[in-house]
Design an enzyme around this catalytic site. Sequence first.
Site, short mmCIF file in Angstrom:
data_model
loop_
_atom_site.label_atom_id
_atom_site.label_comp_id
_atom_site.label_asym_id
_atom_site.label_seq_id
_atom_site.Cartn_x
_atom_site.Cartn_y
_atom_site.Cartn_z
N GLU A 2 -3.54 -29.43 6.29
CA GLU A 2 -3.44 -30.88 6.36
C GLU A 2 -4.78 -31.50 6.74
OE1 GLU A 2 0.57 -29.21 7.86
OE2 GLU A 2 -1.54 -28.62 7.81
N TRP A 36 -8.46 11.16 -12.78
CA TRP A 36 -7.75 9.92 -12.49
C TRP A 36 -6.48 9.92 -13.32
CZ3 TRP A 36 -9.18 7.14 -8.50
CH2 TRP A 36 -10.52 7.16 -8.10
N ASP A 78 -7.88 13.81 0.06
CA ASP A 78 -8.72 12.97 -0.79
C ASP A 78 -9.93 12.36 -0.09
OD1 ASP A 78 -6.84 13.46 -2.76
OD2 ASP A 78 -5.73 11.61 -2.39
N LEU A 129 -10.50 3.63 1.30
CA LEU A 129 -9.50 2.56 1.39
C LEU A 129 -10.13 1.19 1.62
CD1 LEU A 129 -6.58 4.23 3.40
CD2 LEU A 129 -6.90 4.07 0.93
N GLU A 150 -0.67 3.12 0.94
CA GLU A 150 -1.26 4.00 -0.09
C GLU A 150 -1.25 5.40 0.49
OE1 GLU A 150 -4.56 3.12 -2.79
OE2 GLU A 150 -4.95 1.37 -1.53
#
Length: 370
Positions: free
Chosen positions: A57, A178, A208, A212, A298
């Site tokens: 606002e 991938w 892995d 992230l 994930e």
Amino acid sequence: MTDYSADDYLYMQRALRLAEGATRRAAPNPGVGCVLVRDGRVVGEGATLAVGSDHAEIQAIKDCLARGESPRGATAYVTLEPCSHHGRTPPCAERLIAEGVARVVAAMVDPYHEVAGRGIAMLCAAGVDASAGLMEAEARRVHRGFLSRVERGRPWVTLKAAATLDGKTALLNGRSKWITGPEARLDVQRLRAAHCAILTGSGTVLADDPQLTVREPAAAAQPARVVLDGDLRTDPAARVYRGGGALLATCEADEGRLSAFRRNGVDVLTLARRDGRADLAELLTRLAGRGVNELMVEAGAGLNGAMLRAGLVDEIVLYLAPSLAGDAGRGLFAWPALTSLEDKTKLEIADVAKVGADLRLLLRPAAGGA
């Protein structure tokens, strides 16, 4: 019940678009949108800035004045009831009254206990025509993270996964790069950028060594990275812990073992165990207490399965590659073997889109489906 015009819907849609663009930067506040309209013209608009800065606002009023216009006599369309209390900033309802706004249309009442209808009441008491309820369902979707934290005491949880058409996330040797194409991986980057925090498990970190982080497009603020490592199996030098903004959630309380993480700038959250494992519900409650509105998961099949079976997942974003890996691979969700198909977890498909060569499915748990 208030009757709203076609123009009311049009301007509220505009306010909701502004709100969607502000959701991430405003957290833990809601990313509200506001549009000021007078005589059929938009004379000002704005969205909530970062914590401690202007709410929507105030931004709309400043935009109005910068255009050489006046808010007096205007209608303010806001996606959430204007605040009525003194927090980090003064009450927006008071400012709207002071500027002479004639009408306020809110998409919904703010459930936060210090507002909860008081903003509308303050406006009405000052002679402003104020109401709430226009496009409330749409507003609840836009503000779902904030509403989840306030109403349920936990973040809105989105679980992201990628798999072949036969449901494999990796080969048995762990190789997963991938499965999906570059367009889907870029889409995941955008998905990360829309969340306050990303949660993964110790198994994913060990297998892995992920970062992230959001790399494309460049993020104004990186989401917090949360690693659930109940038994403290991960290496303090893992990439996910570098660069600040990492949180280790563990059941291990030995400061001798935790000190290496703390020296690397990692924040540590100690959880209780439930049935021999870290208490996931407690983790979400604690993250909400830290202002996390939207949490993205994930992780591997273990944490994915535990979160879903515990009823802690609000939606799943599943990327499916047009390929097959055979039955000797790693799956999406790990849980005990079922003896009846009636026990399967049922999902509803909310959206399907093609992203490059892959499919992106938006799934939500079906009522009574787990």
